[in-house]
Design a protein around this motif. Structure first.
Motif, PDB file in Angstrom:
ATOM      1  N   ARG A  67       0.833  -1.204   0.000  1.00  0.00           N
ATOM      2  CA  ARG A  67       0.000   0.000   0.000  1.00  0.00           C
ATOM      3  C   ARG A  67       0.866   1.253   0.000  1.00  0.00           C
ATOM      4  NH1 ARG A  67      -3.220  -2.424  -1.832  1.00  0.00           N
ATOM      5  NH2 ARG A  67      -5.219  -3.119  -1.064  1.00  0.00           N
ATOM      6  N   ASP A  74      -0.494   5.195   8.108  1.00  0.00           N
ATOM      7  CA  ASP A  74      -1.726   4.920   7.351  1.00  0.00           C
ATOM      8  C   ASP A  74      -1.568   3.671   6.485  1.00  0.00           C
ATOM      9  OD1 ASP A  74      -2.908   7.144   8.454  1.00  0.00           O
ATOM     10  OD2 ASP A  74      -2.673   8.409   6.662  1.00  0.00           O
ATOM     11  N   ASP A  78      -3.643   0.107   6.765  1.00  0.00           N
ATOM     12  CA  ASP A  78      -4.338  -0.469   5.603  1.00  0.00           C
ATOM     13  C   ASP A  78      -3.887  -1.910   5.363  1.00  0.00           C
ATOM     14  OD1 ASP A  78      -5.664   1.894   5.229  1.00  0.00           O
ATOM     15  OD2 ASP A  78      -4.490   2.529   3.477  1.00  0.00           O
ATOM     16  N   CYS A  79      -2.577  -2.124   5.387  1.00  0.00           N
ATOM     17  CA  CYS A  79      -2.038  -3.467   5.165  1.00  0.00           C
ATOM     18  C   CYS A  79      -2.529  -4.436   6.234  1.00  0.00           C
ATOM     19  CB  CYS A  79      -0.506  -3.436   5.164  1.00  0.00           C
ATOM     20  SG  CYS A  79       0.220  -2.695   3.694  1.00  0.00           S
ATOM     21  N   ASP A  81      -5.254  -4.308   8.037  1.00  0.00           N
ATOM     22  CA  ASP A  81      -6.676  -4.595   7.854  1.00  0.00           C
ATOM     23  C   ASP A  81      -6.901  -5.602   6.726  1.00  0.00           C
ATOM     24  OD1 ASP A  81      -7.319  -2.873   9.902  1.00  0.00           O
ATOM     25  OD2 ASP A  81      -7.880  -1.211   8.586  1.00  0.00           O
TER      26      ASP A  81
END
Length: 96
Positions: A67, A74, A78-79, A81
């Motif tokens: 990502r 951030d 994201d990774c 999740d």
């Protein structure tokens, strides 16, 4: 489980390393056979120039998520999740 963090083109501060470790150390709750996690942090020339690539090693199958974001934090969130969802799917497949 071992978490290895590599930073490319910069030196990652201890605060960032601790953040990465904290977020990714939760992943074994979703799949307990993780052998190791490799994280590569790098800078890109684009606007959202923070790149995070996470490689999760599990028996028989490795998961890789990458990502870009304005901050490393951030991108790591994201990774994490996405990996959580993927690990749940792998575990469900294994049970079937």
């Amino acid at each position: 489980m071992e978490i290895r963090v590599q930073s490319i083109k910069f030196d990652a501060g201890q605060q960032l390393l601790d953040f990465v470790e904290k977020k990714l150390s939760r992943l074994p709750k979703f799949y307990d056979e993780i052998t190791s996690i490799d994280v590569v942090l790098s800078l890109l020339p684009e606007h959202q120039n923070k790149n995070v690539k996470v490689h999760v090693r599990i028996p028989g199958n490795d998961l890789v998520v990458e990502r870009n974001a304005k901050t490393f934090e951030d991108a790591v969130v994201d990774c994490a999740d996405i990996l959580k969802d993927k690990l749940v799917r792998v575990k469900e497949k294994k049970v079937e």
